[in-house]
Design an enzyme around this catalytic site. Structure first.
Site, mmCIF file in Angstrom:
data_model
loop_
_atom_site.group_PDB
_atom_site.id
_atom_site.type_symbol
_atom_site.label_atom_id
_atom_site.label_comp_id
_atom_site.label_asym_id
_atom_site.label_seq_id
_atom_site.Cartn_x
_atom_site.Cartn_y
_atom_site.Cartn_z
ATOM 1 N N LYS A 169 2.234 -3.024 4.818
ATOM 2 C CA LYS A 169 1.069 -3.846 4.495
ATOM 3 C C LYS A 169 1.436 -4.837 3.389
ATOM 4 O O LYS A 169 2.165 -4.511 2.468
ATOM 5 C CB LYS A 169 -0.092 -2.971 4.040
ATOM 6 C CG LYS A 169 -1.349 -3.747 3.702
ATOM 7 C CD LYS A 169 -2.480 -2.788 3.331
ATOM 8 C CE LYS A 169 -3.758 -3.537 3.080
ATOM 9 N NZ LYS A 169 -3.843 -4.090 1.749
ATOM 10 N N SER B 57 0.834 -1.189 0.000
ATOM 11 C CA SER B 57 0.000 0.000 0.000
ATOM 12 C C SER B 57 0.869 1.239 0.000
ATOM 13 O O SER B 57 1.919 1.273 0.630
ATOM 14 C CB SER B 57 -0.877 -0.010 1.252
ATOM 15 O OG SER B 57 -1.546 1.211 1.409
ATOM 16 N N SER B 58 0.401 2.264 -0.678
ATOM 17 C CA SER B 58 1.145 3.520 -0.687
ATOM 18 C C SER B 58 0.858 4.340 0.570
ATOM 19 O O SER B 58 1.604 5.258 0.895
ATOM 20 C CB SER B 58 0.803 4.330 -1.933
ATOM 21 O OG SER B 58 -0.586 4.625 -1.943
#
Length: 160
Positions: A13, A7-8
């Protein structure tokens, strides 16, 4: 195991991309099954003009399921590792393990132990030992994961 950046906005994550691929395969197979169902239903007598789409859908589903199983095994299942300490702690905190003690300490004691464990947040084993309901050795044997997960024959019931 991690297969891509997760995830950005959520560092660390890990996206479950391989199980997600298997889900997508399942969705397609469900759709193909619907196609087969409609095509089989629409055929007249023993001449079904829709056999080509039936065969196409079946073969596509079998191929994708086969490849999906291989990918899941190779890129996901083979890389799964157990955090034994965390799993053991979860089992020890579980009130459900009192069920395994029922044949040894009786239903009434098991119920009382479960109620106290729930109310106090303490472990079932700790309460059983504190009350002297079982020895530490017997308790450890009964609560071994191998014993808890092994199928056990139920006693024969008398028929009236």
């Amino acid at each position: 195991p991690p297969r891509q950046a997760g995830s950005s906005i959520m560092p660390g994550k890990v996206n479950p991309v391989i199980p997600e691929v298997v889900n997508q395969i399942a969705f397609e197979v469900i759709g193909n099954d619907m196609t087969v169902t409609f095509a089989a239903e629409a055929g007249q007598l023993q001449l079904n003009a829709f056999e080509p789409i039936i065969a196409h859908s079946l073969f596509k589903s079998v191929l994708h399921l086969t490849k999906g199983c291989v990918v899941l095994a190779d890129r996901c299942v083979d890389g799964i590792t157990a955090n034994r300490d965390a799993l053991r702690a979860s089992v020890e905190r579980s009130i459900g393990i009192v069920t395994a003690l029922n044949p040894y300490i009786g239903y009434a004691h098991a119920t009382d132990v479960a109620a106290e464990a729930h109310a106090s947040g303490r472990g079932v084993a700790e309460i059983v030992l504190e009350r002297g309901l079982m020895t530490a050795e017997a308790l450890a044997e009964v609560l071994r994961p191998e014993v808890l997960t092994r199928p056990r024959a139920l006693p024969a019931r008398k028929v009236a």
